[in-house]
Design an enzyme around this catalytic site. Structure first.
Site, short mmCIF file in Angstrom:
data_model
loop_
_atom_site.label_atom_id
_atom_site.label_comp_id
_atom_site.label_asym_id
_atom_site.label_seq_id
_atom_site.Cartn_x
_atom_site.Cartn_y
_atom_site.Cartn_z
N SER A 239 58.75 21.55 31.85
CA SER A 239 59.25 21.97 33.16
C SER A 239 60.64 22.57 32.98
CB SER A 239 59.32 20.77 34.09
OG SER A 239 60.42 19.96 33.72
N LYS A 240 61.20 22.99 34.09
CA LYS A 240 62.52 23.64 34.08
C LYS A 240 63.58 22.82 33.35
CE LYS A 240 62.48 26.32 38.28
NZ LYS A 240 62.61 26.11 39.69
#
Ligand code: GLU
Length: 470
Positions: A239-240
Protein backbone atom coordinates in the site's frame (compact mmCIF):
# COMPACT_ATOMS: atom_id res chain seq x y z
CA UNK A 1 -10.11 -20.68 -30.74
CA UNK A 2 -8.47 -17.29 -30.21
CA UNK A 3 -6.88 -17.02 -26.81
CA UNK A 4 -8.61 -14.02 -25.28
CA UNK A 5 -7.64 -12.34 -22.02
CA UNK A 6 -8.89 -9.22 -20.39
CA UNK A 7 -7.92 -6.68 -17.79
CA UNK A 8 -11.01 -5.51 -15.94
CA UNK A 9 -10.19 -2.75 -13.46
CA UNK A 10 -12.78 -0.91 -11.41
CA UNK A 11 -12.10 2.80 -11.80
CA UNK A 12 -12.08 3.65 -8.12
CA UNK A 13 -8.50 4.92 -7.87
CA UNK A 14 -5.22 5.09 -9.74
CA UNK A 15 -3.67 2.11 -11.54
CA UNK A 16 -1.90 0.24 -8.77
CA UNK A 17 1.22 -1.89 -9.45
CA UNK A 18 -0.78 -4.98 -8.49
CA UNK A 19 -3.32 -4.15 -11.19
CA UNK A 20 -0.51 -3.38 -13.61
CA UNK A 21 0.98 -6.81 -13.02
CA UNK A 22 -2.39 -8.46 -13.66
CA UNK A 23 -2.68 -6.42 -16.85
CA UNK A 24 0.87 -7.36 -17.86
CA UNK A 25 0.36 -11.10 -17.32
CA UNK A 26 -2.93 -10.99 -19.25
CA UNK A 27 -1.31 -8.98 -22.05
CA UNK A 28 1.72 -11.27 -22.22
CA UNK A 29 -0.42 -14.37 -22.34
CA UNK A 30 -2.46 -12.99 -25.23
CA UNK A 31 0.62 -11.79 -27.09
CA UNK A 32 2.44 -15.06 -26.60
CA UNK A 33 -0.42 -17.00 -28.14
CA UNK A 34 -1.20 -14.52 -30.89
CA UNK A 35 -4.47 -13.88 -29.09
CA UNK A 36 -6.54 -10.90 -28.09
CA UNK A 37 -6.25 -8.65 -25.06
CA UNK A 38 -9.31 -6.68 -23.96
CA UNK A 39 -9.58 -3.72 -21.62
CA UNK A 40 -12.84 -3.52 -19.74
CA UNK A 41 -13.68 -0.77 -17.30
CA UNK A 42 -15.91 -2.15 -14.54
CA UNK A 43 -17.63 1.06 -13.61
CA UNK A 44 -20.97 -0.19 -12.33
CA UNK A 45 -20.32 1.07 -8.81
CA UNK A 46 -21.54 4.54 -9.64
CA UNK A 47 -20.69 5.97 -6.26
CA UNK A 48 -17.05 4.96 -6.27
CA UNK A 49 -16.22 5.13 -9.99
CA UNK A 50 -14.77 8.38 -11.29
CA UNK A 51 -13.74 9.68 -14.69
CA UNK A 52 -10.45 10.71 -13.13
CA UNK A 53 -9.73 7.07 -12.28
CA UNK A 54 -10.71 5.94 -15.76
CA UNK A 55 -8.25 8.48 -17.17
CA UNK A 56 -5.55 7.35 -14.75
CA UNK A 57 -6.01 3.72 -15.81
CA UNK A 58 -5.88 4.57 -19.52
CA UNK A 59 -2.85 6.77 -18.96
CA UNK A 60 -1.08 4.02 -16.98
CA UNK A 61 -1.77 1.39 -19.62
CA UNK A 62 -0.56 3.71 -22.32
CA UNK A 63 2.61 4.65 -20.45
CA UNK A 64 3.39 0.97 -19.82
CA UNK A 65 2.81 0.22 -23.49
CA UNK A 66 0.15 -2.41 -22.75
CA UNK A 67 -1.89 -1.92 -25.90
CA UNK A 68 -5.31 -3.56 -25.98
CA UNK A 69 -6.90 -5.06 -29.05
CA UNK A 70 -10.45 -4.31 -27.95
CA UNK A 71 -12.01 -1.79 -25.65
CA UNK A 72 -12.05 0.01 -23.47
CA UNK A 73 -15.51 -1.40 -22.89
CA UNK A 74 -17.51 0.29 -20.17
CA UNK A 75 -19.94 -1.79 -18.15
CA UNK A 76 -22.20 1.21 -17.62
CA UNK A 77 -22.85 1.10 -21.38
CA UNK A 78 -23.99 -2.51 -21.24
CA UNK A 79 -26.86 -2.31 -18.77
CA UNK A 80 -29.43 -3.34 -21.37
CA UNK A 81 -27.50 -6.51 -22.06
CA UNK A 82 -27.25 -7.37 -18.35
CA UNK A 83 -31.00 -6.86 -17.97
CA UNK A 84 -31.59 -9.22 -20.84
CA UNK A 85 -29.47 -11.94 -19.23
CA UNK A 86 -31.14 -11.44 -15.86
CA UNK A 87 -34.51 -11.86 -17.57
CA UNK A 88 -33.25 -15.01 -19.26
CA UNK A 89 -32.13 -16.47 -15.92
CA UNK A 90 -35.53 -15.62 -14.39
CA UNK A 91 -37.37 -17.13 -17.35
CA UNK A 92 -35.44 -20.38 -17.25
CA UNK A 93 -35.88 -20.70 -13.49
CA UNK A 94 -32.25 -20.06 -12.56
CA UNK A 95 -33.02 -16.83 -10.73
CA UNK A 96 -35.82 -15.58 -8.54
CA UNK A 97 -37.15 -12.44 -6.90
CA UNK A 98 -36.32 -12.11 -3.24
CA UNK A 99 -38.55 -9.96 -1.06
CA UNK A 100 -36.75 -10.46 2.22
CA UNK A 101 -36.35 -7.16 3.98
CA UNK A 102 -33.11 -5.82 5.31
CA UNK A 103 -34.33 -6.41 8.86
CA UNK A 104 -35.21 -10.02 8.09
CA UNK A 105 -31.79 -10.64 6.57
CA UNK A 106 -30.08 -9.01 9.51
CA UNK A 107 -32.02 -11.12 11.98
CA UNK A 108 -31.13 -14.23 9.98
CA UNK A 109 -27.48 -13.27 10.02
CA UNK A 110 -27.50 -12.62 13.77
CA UNK A 111 -29.13 -15.99 14.38
CA UNK A 112 -26.58 -17.83 12.24
CA UNK A 113 -23.72 -16.04 13.96
CA UNK A 114 -25.13 -16.96 17.35
CA UNK A 115 -25.28 -20.60 16.22
CA UNK A 116 -21.71 -20.32 14.96
CA UNK A 117 -22.87 -20.95 11.41
CA UNK A 118 -21.49 -19.27 8.32
CA UNK A 119 -23.83 -16.36 7.51
CA UNK A 120 -25.62 -17.08 4.26
CA UNK A 121 -28.99 -16.47 2.70
CA UNK A 122 -31.36 -19.29 3.68
CA UNK A 123 -33.14 -19.41 0.33
CA UNK A 124 -36.52 -18.45 1.76
CA UNK A 125 -37.84 -16.84 -1.43
CA UNK A 126 -36.36 -19.62 -3.51
CA UNK A 127 -38.74 -22.06 -1.94
CA UNK A 128 -41.74 -19.88 -1.07
CA UNK A 129 -43.97 -19.22 -4.01
CA UNK A 130 -43.82 -15.48 -3.43
CA UNK A 131 -46.09 -13.53 -5.67
CA UNK A 132 -44.13 -11.21 -7.92
CA UNK A 133 -44.76 -7.79 -6.46
CA UNK A 134 -42.45 -5.57 -8.42
CA UNK A 135 -43.64 -2.49 -6.56
CA UNK A 136 -41.72 -3.79 -3.59
CA UNK A 137 -38.44 -3.52 -5.49
CA UNK A 138 -37.26 -7.02 -4.83
CA UNK A 139 -33.68 -8.01 -5.48
CA UNK A 140 -33.01 -10.90 -7.83
CA UNK A 141 -30.99 -13.87 -6.69
CA UNK A 142 -29.23 -16.53 -8.68
CA UNK A 143 -30.41 -20.03 -7.87
CA UNK A 144 -27.11 -21.61 -6.99
CA UNK A 145 -27.08 -25.41 -7.39
CA UNK A 146 -27.80 -26.93 -3.99
CA UNK A 147 -25.73 -30.07 -4.50
CA UNK A 148 -22.38 -31.05 -5.92
CA UNK A 149 -19.11 -29.23 -6.13
CA UNK A 150 -17.45 -26.65 -8.32
CA UNK A 151 -13.89 -27.43 -9.36
CA UNK A 152 -11.62 -24.61 -10.47
CA UNK A 153 -8.68 -26.01 -12.41
CA UNK A 154 -6.64 -22.95 -11.57
CA UNK A 155 -3.61 -22.51 -13.81
CA UNK A 156 -1.59 -21.04 -10.97
CA UNK A 157 -3.02 -22.51 -7.79
CA UNK A 158 -3.97 -25.97 -9.02
CA UNK A 159 -7.34 -27.59 -8.42
CA UNK A 160 -9.65 -25.83 -6.01
CA UNK A 161 -12.86 -27.62 -5.06
CA UNK A 162 -15.80 -25.83 -3.46
CA UNK A 163 -18.99 -27.52 -2.34
CA UNK A 164 -22.14 -25.81 -3.58
CA UNK A 165 -23.47 -26.11 -0.04
CA UNK A 166 -20.97 -23.40 0.88
CA UNK A 167 -22.42 -20.96 -1.62
CA UNK A 168 -25.71 -19.17 -1.10
CA UNK A 169 -27.97 -17.61 -3.69
CA UNK A 170 -26.18 -14.44 -4.54
CA UNK A 171 -27.87 -11.24 -5.55
CA UNK A 172 -27.46 -10.58 -9.26
CA UNK A 173 -29.68 -7.49 -9.44
CA UNK A 174 -30.28 -4.88 -6.75
CA UNK A 175 -33.69 -3.52 -5.84
CA UNK A 176 -33.28 -0.71 -8.35
CA UNK A 177 -32.65 -3.27 -11.08
CA UNK A 178 -28.92 -2.59 -11.46
CA UNK A 179 -26.77 -5.68 -11.92
CA UNK A 180 -24.11 -6.71 -9.42
CA UNK A 181 -20.44 -7.42 -9.99
CA UNK A 182 -20.61 -11.22 -10.36
CA UNK A 183 -23.35 -10.97 -12.96
CA UNK A 184 -21.70 -8.30 -15.09
CA UNK A 185 -18.35 -10.09 -15.10
CA UNK A 186 -19.96 -13.32 -16.19
CA UNK A 187 -21.97 -11.72 -18.98
CA UNK A 188 -18.94 -9.82 -20.24
CA UNK A 189 -16.53 -12.73 -20.08
CA UNK A 190 -19.10 -14.78 -21.98
CA UNK A 191 -19.98 -12.15 -24.59
CA UNK A 192 -16.38 -11.10 -25.12
CA UNK A 193 -15.21 -14.66 -25.66
CA UNK A 194 -12.71 -14.53 -22.79
CA UNK A 195 -10.83 -17.83 -22.71
CA UNK A 196 -8.45 -17.04 -19.82
CA UNK A 197 -9.42 -15.04 -16.77
CA UNK A 198 -6.19 -13.86 -15.17
CA UNK A 199 -6.82 -11.82 -12.03
CA UNK A 200 -5.85 -11.29 -8.42
CA UNK A 201 -6.52 -14.10 -5.96
CA UNK A 202 -8.75 -11.74 -3.97
CA UNK A 203 -11.38 -12.86 -6.51
CA UNK A 204 -11.04 -16.55 -5.83
CA UNK A 205 -14.23 -16.61 -3.77
CA UNK A 206 -16.18 -15.19 -6.67
CA UNK A 207 -15.00 -17.77 -9.15
CA UNK A 208 -17.25 -20.71 -8.16
CA UNK A 209 -20.27 -18.42 -8.21
CA UNK A 210 -19.31 -17.13 -11.63
CA UNK A 211 -18.78 -20.66 -12.91
CA UNK A 212 -22.26 -21.64 -11.74
CA UNK A 213 -23.84 -18.68 -13.52
CA UNK A 214 -21.86 -19.41 -16.68
CA UNK A 215 -23.08 -23.00 -16.54
CA UNK A 216 -26.67 -21.84 -16.13
CA UNK A 217 -26.22 -19.72 -19.22
CA UNK A 218 -24.79 -22.63 -21.15
CA UNK A 219 -21.59 -20.69 -21.77
CA UNK A 220 -18.26 -22.39 -22.24
CA UNK A 221 -16.07 -21.86 -19.21
CA UNK A 222 -12.89 -19.83 -19.36
CA UNK A 223 -9.76 -21.11 -17.67
CA UNK A 224 -8.79 -19.26 -14.52
CA UNK A 225 -5.43 -18.10 -13.22
CA UNK A 226 -5.48 -16.37 -9.86
CA UNK A 227 -2.37 -14.35 -9.15
CA UNK A 228 -1.05 -14.15 -5.62
CA UNK A 229 -0.90 -10.91 -3.80
CA UNK A 230 1.94 -8.41 -3.74
CA UNK A 231 3.23 -7.55 -0.29
CA UNK A 232 5.39 -4.76 1.09
CA UNK A 233 8.75 -5.47 2.72
CA UNK A 234 7.02 -5.87 6.11
CA UNK A 235 4.80 -8.66 4.80
CA UNK A 236 1.56 -6.67 4.77
CA UNK A 237 -0.41 -6.01 1.61
CA UNK A 238 1.40 -3.47 -0.57
CA UNK A 239 0.00 0.00 0.00
CA UNK A 240 0.95 3.66 -0.06
CA UNK A 241 2.74 3.22 3.24
CA UNK A 242 5.42 1.26 1.42
CA UNK A 243 6.17 4.03 -1.07
CA UNK A 244 5.03 4.50 -4.64
CA UNK A 245 2.23 2.13 -5.64
CA UNK A 246 0.57 3.97 -8.48
CA UNK A 247 2.03 3.30 -11.90
CA UNK A 248 2.16 6.99 -12.76
CA UNK A 249 3.98 7.74 -9.54
CA UNK A 250 6.80 5.54 -10.80
CA UNK A 251 6.84 7.64 -13.95
CA UNK A 252 7.02 10.76 -11.77
CA UNK A 253 9.90 9.32 -9.77
CA UNK A 254 11.94 8.72 -12.90
CA UNK A 255 11.39 5.05 -13.73
CA UNK A 256 11.29 3.78 -17.28
CA UNK A 257 8.18 1.77 -18.18
CA UNK A 258 10.43 -0.99 -19.52
CA UNK A 259 12.10 -1.27 -16.11
CA UNK A 260 8.79 -1.35 -14.27
CA UNK A 261 7.42 -4.01 -16.63
CA UNK A 262 10.57 -6.06 -16.14
CA UNK A 263 10.25 -5.70 -12.41
CA UNK A 264 6.57 -6.65 -12.46
CA UNK A 265 7.05 -9.69 -14.67
CA UNK A 266 9.47 -11.12 -12.13
CA UNK A 267 7.01 -10.62 -9.29
CA UNK A 268 5.81 -14.17 -9.01
CA UNK A 269 7.14 -15.42 -12.34
CA UNK A 270 10.60 -16.68 -13.19
CA UNK A 271 12.52 -18.11 -16.08
CA UNK A 272 15.66 -19.78 -14.78
CA UNK A 273 17.67 -17.16 -12.98
CA UNK A 274 17.35 -14.53 -15.67
CA UNK A 275 16.54 -11.08 -14.25
CA UNK A 276 16.57 -8.74 -17.22
CA UNK A 277 14.00 -9.38 -19.94
CA UNK A 278 13.24 -7.37 -23.01
CA UNK A 279 9.54 -7.22 -23.80
CA UNK A 280 10.12 -9.65 -26.66
CA UNK A 281 11.79 -12.09 -24.30
CA UNK A 282 8.94 -11.74 -21.82
CA UNK A 283 6.48 -12.65 -24.55
CA UNK A 284 8.57 -15.62 -25.65
CA UNK A 285 9.20 -17.08 -22.22
CA UNK A 286 6.12 -16.13 -20.23
CA UNK A 287 3.90 -18.94 -19.11
CA UNK A 288 1.24 -19.18 -16.45
CA UNK A 289 2.56 -22.56 -15.36
CA UNK A 290 5.74 -20.86 -14.12
CA UNK A 291 3.82 -18.37 -11.98
CA UNK A 292 4.41 -18.91 -8.29
CA UNK A 293 1.32 -19.58 -6.18
CA UNK A 294 2.50 -17.69 -3.13
CA UNK A 295 2.68 -13.96 -2.48
CA UNK A 296 5.63 -11.88 -3.65
CA UNK A 297 7.37 -9.03 -1.90
CA UNK A 298 7.85 -5.72 -3.65
CA UNK A 299 11.49 -4.72 -3.45
CA UNK A 300 12.13 -1.06 -4.30
CA UNK A 301 15.92 -1.51 -4.35
CA UNK A 302 15.69 -4.15 -6.99
CA UNK A 303 13.42 -1.97 -9.08
CA UNK A 304 15.90 0.88 -8.79
CA UNK A 305 18.71 -1.42 -9.87
CA UNK A 306 16.69 -2.55 -12.88
CA UNK A 307 15.91 1.03 -13.76
CA UNK A 308 19.59 1.84 -13.80
CA UNK A 309 20.25 -1.17 -16.03
CA UNK A 310 17.60 0.03 -18.44
CA UNK A 311 18.87 3.61 -18.45
CA UNK A 312 22.32 2.30 -19.34
CA UNK A 313 21.33 -0.32 -21.87
CA UNK A 314 18.08 0.64 -23.54
CA UNK A 315 18.30 2.41 -26.91
CA UNK A 316 19.12 6.05 -26.08
CA UNK A 317 16.21 7.12 -28.28
CA UNK A 318 13.77 5.37 -25.94
CA UNK A 319 15.36 6.81 -22.81
CA UNK A 320 15.36 10.24 -24.44
CA UNK A 321 11.67 9.92 -25.24
CA UNK A 322 10.81 9.48 -21.56
CA UNK A 323 13.41 11.96 -20.36
CA UNK A 324 11.65 14.69 -22.28
CA UNK A 325 8.79 14.74 -19.81
CA UNK A 326 11.16 15.14 -16.86
CA UNK A 327 13.00 17.98 -18.56
CA UNK A 328 9.67 19.75 -19.01
CA UNK A 329 8.89 19.19 -15.33
CA UNK A 330 12.03 21.17 -14.49
CA UNK A 331 11.04 23.89 -16.91
CA UNK A 332 13.96 23.06 -19.19
CA UNK A 333 13.45 23.93 -22.82
CA UNK A 334 15.06 21.07 -24.73
CA UNK A 335 15.31 23.17 -27.87
CA UNK A 336 17.90 25.29 -26.04
CA UNK A 337 20.50 22.57 -25.88
CA UNK A 338 21.81 19.34 -27.35
CA UNK A 339 19.53 16.59 -28.62
CA UNK A 340 18.28 14.45 -25.77
CA UNK A 341 19.62 11.34 -27.47
CA UNK A 342 23.15 12.77 -27.32
CA UNK A 343 22.54 13.87 -23.74
CA UNK A 344 21.47 10.37 -22.73
CA UNK A 345 24.65 8.95 -24.25
CA UNK A 346 26.84 11.04 -21.95
CA UNK A 347 24.66 10.85 -18.83
CA UNK A 348 23.36 7.29 -18.84
CA UNK A 349 26.02 5.91 -16.53
CA UNK A 350 25.51 8.73 -14.08
CA UNK A 351 21.86 8.48 -13.06
CA UNK A 352 19.65 5.80 -11.55
CA UNK A 353 16.44 7.60 -12.43
CA UNK A 354 15.30 10.03 -15.09
CA UNK A 355 14.58 12.55 -12.36
CA UNK A 356 18.26 12.46 -11.48
CA UNK A 357 19.28 12.60 -15.11
CA UNK A 358 17.18 15.69 -15.75
CA UNK A 359 18.50 17.36 -12.60
CA UNK A 360 22.16 16.83 -13.50
CA UNK A 361 21.62 18.03 -17.06
CA UNK A 362 20.08 21.44 -16.56
CA UNK A 363 23.25 23.40 -17.46
CA UNK A 364 23.04 22.13 -21.02
CA UNK A 365 19.71 23.87 -21.45
CA UNK A 366 19.98 27.02 -19.38
CA UNK A 367 22.72 29.39 -18.36
CA UNK A 368 24.62 28.91 -15.15
CA UNK A 369 22.90 31.23 -12.73
CA UNK A 370 25.19 30.73 -9.74
CA UNK A 371 28.34 28.84 -8.97
CA UNK A 372 28.47 26.33 -6.16
CA UNK A 373 30.29 27.99 -3.22
CA UNK A 374 32.50 25.06 -2.38
CA UNK A 375 33.44 24.53 -6.01
CA UNK A 376 34.34 28.22 -6.30
CA UNK A 377 36.59 28.16 -3.24
CA UNK A 378 38.38 25.08 -4.40
CA UNK A 379 38.68 25.76 -8.11
CA UNK A 380 38.38 29.46 -8.88
CA UNK A 381 41.81 30.13 -7.46
CA UNK A 382 43.99 33.12 -8.31
CA UNK A 383 45.57 31.44 -11.33
CA UNK A 384 42.32 29.85 -12.53
CA UNK A 385 41.25 33.12 -14.17
CA UNK A 386 44.38 33.14 -16.22
CA UNK A 387 44.11 29.47 -17.16
CA UNK A 388 40.49 29.90 -18.19
CA UNK A 389 41.35 32.92 -20.34
CA UNK A 390 44.02 30.89 -22.13
CA UNK A 391 41.63 27.99 -22.63
CA UNK A 392 39.11 30.44 -24.01
CA UNK A 393 41.54 31.66 -26.61
CA UNK A 394 42.64 28.17 -27.63
CA UNK A 395 39.03 27.01 -27.87
CA UNK A 396 38.07 30.07 -29.89
CA UNK A 397 40.53 28.94 -32.56
CA UNK A 398 39.13 25.42 -32.85
CA UNK A 399 37.35 24.90 -36.14
CA UNK A 400 35.99 21.38 -35.67
CA UNK A 401 34.26 21.41 -32.28
CA UNK A 402 34.55 17.73 -31.34
CA UNK A 403 35.42 15.93 -28.12
CA UNK A 404 38.71 14.57 -29.49
CA UNK A 405 39.93 17.97 -30.70
CA UNK A 406 38.88 19.59 -27.41
CA UNK A 407 40.61 16.86 -25.46
CA UNK A 408 43.85 17.28 -27.37
CA UNK A 409 43.77 21.05 -26.87
CA UNK A 410 43.40 20.66 -23.10
CA UNK A 411 46.18 18.04 -22.89
CA UNK A 412 48.46 20.24 -24.95
CA UNK A 413 47.88 23.22 -22.71
CA UNK A 414 48.33 21.18 -19.54
CA UNK A 415 51.69 20.03 -20.89
CA UNK A 416 52.70 23.53 -21.89
CA UNK A 417 51.86 24.80 -18.40
CA UNK A 418 53.36 21.73 -16.73
CA UNK A 419 50.23 21.09 -14.68
CA UNK A 420 48.00 18.05 -14.51
CA UNK A 421 44.75 17.91 -16.48
CA UNK A 422 42.68 18.49 -13.35
CA UNK A 423 44.11 21.96 -12.93
CA UNK A 424 42.43 22.87 -16.19
CA UNK A 425 39.45 20.58 -16.20
CA UNK A 426 38.10 21.49 -12.75
CA UNK A 427 37.88 25.29 -13.14
CA UNK A 428 36.52 24.63 -16.60
CA UNK A 429 33.83 22.38 -15.17
CA UNK A 430 32.76 24.97 -12.64
CA UNK A 431 32.71 27.64 -15.34
CA UNK A 432 30.57 25.50 -17.61
CA UNK A 433 28.25 23.71 -15.20
CA UNK A 434 28.34 25.83 -12.04
CA UNK A 435 29.62 22.87 -10.01
CA UNK A 436 32.53 20.47 -9.94
CA UNK A 437 30.79 17.37 -11.31
CA UNK A 438 29.99 16.54 -14.91
CA UNK A 439 30.68 13.87 -17.48
CA UNK A 440 34.16 13.90 -19.06
CA UNK A 441 34.98 17.53 -19.73
CA UNK A 442 35.69 17.09 -23.45
CA UNK A 443 32.32 15.37 -23.95
CA UNK A 444 30.57 18.02 -21.88
CA UNK A 445 32.04 20.87 -23.89
CA UNK A 446 31.44 19.14 -27.20
CA UNK A 447 27.81 18.65 -26.27
CA UNK A 448 27.33 22.17 -24.98
CA UNK A 449 28.68 23.70 -28.18
CA UNK A 450 31.47 26.14 -28.88
CA UNK A 451 29.56 29.37 -28.55
CA UNK A 452 28.10 28.65 -25.13
CA UNK A 453 31.41 27.26 -23.91
CA UNK A 454 33.20 30.47 -24.82
CA UNK A 455 30.56 32.69 -23.22
CA UNK A 456 30.56 30.69 -20.00
CA UNK A 457 34.35 30.71 -19.75
CA UNK A 458 34.31 34.46 -20.28
CA UNK A 459 31.68 34.87 -17.55
CA UNK A 460 33.80 32.82 -15.16
CA UNK A 461 36.91 34.87 -15.93
CA UNK A 462 34.92 37.99 -15.12
CA UNK A 463 33.54 36.46 -11.94
CA UNK A 464 37.05 35.53 -10.76
CA UNK A 465 38.39 38.94 -11.59
CA UNK A 466 35.52 40.68 -9.78
CA UNK A 467 36.00 38.46 -6.75
CA UNK A 468 39.68 39.35 -6.65
CA UNK A 469 38.89 43.05 -6.73
CA UNK A 470 36.50 42.92 -3.82
N1 GLU B 1 -13.17 -5.26 -11.44
C1 GLU B 1 -12.46 -6.18 -10.61
C2 GLU B 1 -11.40 -5.46 -9.82
O1 GLU B 1 -10.98 -4.39 -10.20
C3 GLU B 1 -11.78 -7.28 -11.38
C4 GLU B 1 -12.73 -8.28 -11.86
C5 GLU B 1 -12.14 -9.44 -12.57
O2 GLU B 1 -10.96 -9.40 -12.98
O3 GLU B 1 -12.87 -10.39 -12.78
O4 GLU B 1 -10.95 -5.97 -8.83
Amino acid sequence: MTITTRFAPSPTGYLHVGGARTALFSWLYARKHGGKFILRIEDTDLERSTQESVDAILQGMDWLGLAYDEGPYYQTQRFERYKEVIQQLLAQGDAYYCYCSKEELEALRAEQMANKEKPRYNGKCRHASCAVELAKHPVIRFKNPAEGVVTIADLVKGNIVIANKELDDLIIARGDGTPTYNLTVVVDDMDMGVTHVIRGDDHINNTPRQINILNALGASLPLYAHLPMILGADGSRLSKRHGAVSVMQFRDEGYLPEALLNYLVRLGWSHGDQEVFSVTEMITYFDLSAVNGSASIFNMDKLLWLNQQYIMNLEPEKVAYHLQWHMAQLGLEVGNGPSLVELVKVQRERAKTLVEMAAISSYFYKDVEAYDDKAVKKNFTADAGNILQQLHDVFAAIVTWEAKVIHDAIVEMAEALSVNMGKLAQPLRVAITGAAVSPAIDLTLALLGKEKTLVRIQNAVMFISNAKNL
